[in-house]
Design an enzyme around this catalytic site. Structure first.
Site, PDB file in Angstrom:
ATOM      1  N   LYS A  42      30.804  35.920  32.506  1.00  0.00           N
ATOM      2  CA  LYS A  42      32.159  35.720  33.047  1.00  0.00           C
ATOM      3  C   LYS A  42      32.882  37.060  33.014  1.00  0.00           C
ATOM      4  O   LYS A  42      33.000  37.674  31.947  1.00  0.00           O
ATOM      5  CB  LYS A  42      32.925  34.688  32.210  1.00  0.00           C
ATOM      6  N   GLU A  57      38.269  21.233  28.095  1.00  0.00           N
ATOM      7  CA  GLU A  57      37.829  20.827  29.431  1.00  0.00           C
ATOM      8  C   GLU A  57      38.350  19.446  29.772  1.00  0.00           C
ATOM      9  O   GLU A  57      38.511  18.593  28.895  1.00  0.00           O
ATOM     10  CB  GLU A  57      36.303  20.799  29.489  1.00  0.00           C
ATOM     11  N   HIS A 116      28.619  29.697  22.923  1.00  0.00           N
ATOM     12  CA  HIS A 116      29.515  30.496  23.768  1.00  0.00           C
ATOM     13  C   HIS A 116      30.679  31.144  23.008  1.00  0.00           C
ATOM     14  O   HIS A 116      30.879  32.348  23.070  1.00  0.00           O
ATOM     15  CB  HIS A 116      30.100  29.632  24.876  1.00  0.00           C
TER      16      HIS A 116
HETATM   17  C1  BG6 Z   1      27.978  24.759  29.327  1.00  0.00           C
HETATM   18  C2  BG6 Z   1      28.134  23.510  28.506  1.00  0.00           C
HETATM   19  O1  BG6 Z   1      27.161  25.680  28.667  1.00  0.00           O
HETATM   20  O2  BG6 Z   1      29.262  25.321  29.539  1.00  0.00           O
HETATM   21  C3  BG6 Z   1      29.022  22.506  29.221  1.00  0.00           C
HETATM   22  O3  BG6 Z   1      26.856  22.915  28.292  1.00  0.00           O
HETATM   23  C4  BG6 Z   1      30.353  23.145  29.546  1.00  0.00           C
HETATM   24  O4  BG6 Z   1      29.214  21.337  28.422  1.00  0.00           O
HETATM   25  C5  BG6 Z   1      30.150  24.479  30.262  1.00  0.00           C
HETATM   26  O5  BG6 Z   1      31.078  22.249  30.367  1.00  0.00           O
HETATM   27  C6  BG6 Z   1      31.476  25.206  30.392  1.00  0.00           C
HETATM   28  O6  BG6 Z   1      31.316  26.403  31.079  1.00  0.00           O
HETATM   29  P1  BG6 Z   1      31.866  26.545  32.556  1.00  0.00           P
HETATM   30  O7  BG6 Z   1      31.606  27.950  32.889  1.00  0.00           O
HETATM   31  O8  BG6 Z   1      31.083  25.577  33.398  1.00  0.00           O
HETATM   32  O9  BG6 Z   1      33.318  26.182  32.506  1.00  0.00           O
END
Ligand code: BG6
Length: 463
Positions: A173, A207, A231
């Site tokens: 990102k 989220e 992450h």
């Molecule tokens: C992923 C997770 O690695 O990252 C998901 O497994 C999550 O659960 C996602 O929703 C979030 O990252 P992004 O970039 O899709 O918002």
């Protein structure tokens, strides 16, 4: 990143080609990369157990590229040559055949569940790997510190560390990576970037999405492993690490791994350092979500959390005593996704200055990507009565999406964005301590309605 000449990957082999990850994330990311880099040439091979034919695979690739709006000469090149091989990724014979047929240097991308990946790695020990072979592994890397360490030992017995890509799309990102440019090229931040001047740091990734049919994976992972282990701890490393000598893979990964080594649960108390909760029925953006426990494929007795928060500290001279609150959850009302650095208040505010005076706050927001510096300035009217204003900068999107950025590194054999072996183990060590506390039953599994801001008792900030 290191600009030295390296032979690029000639064949990208996706193990787990018929899986959801491949069609939903990997192939669209690849499509965008090929659109952005029309000169790129390599062969894409899909490999999996189902007896699919080549045409069906090509249709899958084309459909995924279409969802990404991918087009151009590199897209056409890949589509014209891509092949599908029926493969048992845990069979040495099948893997040998795949590798023998590869053009140029192969990359094996393990888009497989961790248990199958571990067996495939074992099978590779009975295979002759072409010189330079790259192994790219999706998160989660192992299931705890010991299994991650065991996997590291087995993998690095196959190929050198710089050919192992522990993939983390978060590090692709551009706003996450912006932390580096921001910290290390602006004199205004780095001299203040320590315990003397920073009160606290939050790294939040809330989220609105719920389970989205991923029970098979998520119910065993939970928010702590799914987001914080893989992450958010990596983001914390970018906030806490020392300046690397260069952005080369070796330098950057060394300071990041060192930063992770210093992370501990707050006050060394894994019980008090974490909170967890699970959503009950509710609605998010007008969409009804059943209670997590009633979702298809979920075993409610596992007690999987869909919201996790941990308070950590970095036991270094730079950071000791500064709380880092890492939080991520699903089915929440707001998609608050940001790194928030709160500076200490001034000592003292001179008498005669009034109004809304607060500490300086720096926010790096992920989606829409922007940076906000909240400061105190004079409000309208009396210049000694202050207001808070946000100085906001929109941050440019990256040339590639995060998956595309990660794939770019793999195809160039540049491991800058991949997690180094000890980094993965240190991240698990912290999580193992928190999980042990949770498993012991000393940290209650709280509840929040889907579409709410989390448990009511959490609203006053970290516990
Ligand atoms: C992923 C997770 O690695 O990252 C998901 O497994 C999550 O659960 C996602 O929703 C979030 O990252 P992004 O970039 O899709 O918002």
């Amino acid at each position: 990143m290191d600009g030295s000449a390296r032979e690029n990957i000639g064949t990208l082999i996706v193990l787990g080609a018929t899986g959801d990850l491949t069609s939903r994330l990997l192939l669209p990311g690849l499509g965008r990369l090929l659109t952005e880099q029309p000169e790129r040439r390599f062969t894409l091979v899909g490999a999996d157990l189902p007896a699919e034919d080549g045409e069906a695979w090509t249709r899958t690739v084309r459909a995924a590229f279409d969802t990404a709006g991918a087009a151009g000469p590199a897209v056409d090149h890949v589509l014209a040559r891509t092949a599908y091989r029926v493969t048992d990724a845990t069979s040495a014979e099948d893997l040998q055949q795949l590798l023998d047929a590869a053009d140029g240097i192969p990359a094996l991308y393990f888009a497989l569940p961790p248990a199958v990946t571990a067996r495939a790695v074992e099978a590779l020990h009975r295979v002759t790997l072409p010189e330079g072979t790259v192994l790219a592994l999706e998160k989660p890397f192992g299931g705890d510190r010991d299994s991650a360490a065991a996997l590291n030992r087995r993998i690095t017995a196959l190929v050198p560390e710089d050919q192992v890509f522990r993939v983390d799309h978060f590090l692709g990102k551009s706003t996450v990576l912006n932390m580096l440019g921001l910290r290390f090229t602006n004199h205004v931040f780095e001299p203040l970037w320590n315990r003397e001047h920073i009160e606290s740091v939050e790294i939040v990734y809330d989220e609105r999405l719920g389970l989205e049919g991923r029970a098979g994976y998520y119910d065993r992972a939970g928010a702590l492993v799914d987001m914080i282990q893989s992450h958010l701890l990596q983001v914390m490393a970018l906030v806490t690490m020392e300046a690397p000598v260069s952005m080369d893979a070796a330098d950057l990964r060394a300071v990041k791994a060192e930063a992770l080594r210093a992370v501990r649960p707050w006050a060394g108390d894994p019980v008090a350092a974490g909170r967890r909760a699970r959503y009950t029925a509710g609605s998010v953006d007008g969409r009804h979500l059943p209670s997590y426990a009633d979702e298809e494929g979920v075993d409610p007795d596992r007690g999987t959390e869909t919201l996790a928060e941990v308070t950590l500290e970095s036991r270094t001279w730079r950071w000791a005593g500064v709380p880092f609150v890492l939080r991520s959850g699903k089915a929440l009302s707001g998609a608050r996704r940001e790194v928030v650095v709160t500076f200490r208040g001034v000592p003292p505010v001179p008498t005669g200055l009034a109004g809304t005076i607060g500490p300086t706050v720096l926010r790096l927001c992920l989606g829409p990507d922007r940076m906000v510096l909240e400061i105190n300035v004079n409000g309208p009217g009396d210049p000694f009565v202050l207001d808070r204003v946000p100085l906001t900068a929109r941050l440019a999107g990256g040339r590639l999406d995060p998956y595309g950025e990660v794939l770019h590194g793999i195809l160039e054999r540049d491991p800058t964005l991949s997690v180094r072996a000890e980094g993965a183990e240190h991240a698990w060590r912290v999580i193992d301590e928190i999980r042990a506390a949770w498993r012991s039953g000393r940290v209650p599994l709280e509840e929040y309605a889907a579409g709410s801001a989390g448990p009511a008792s959490w609203r006053d900030g970290p516990g």
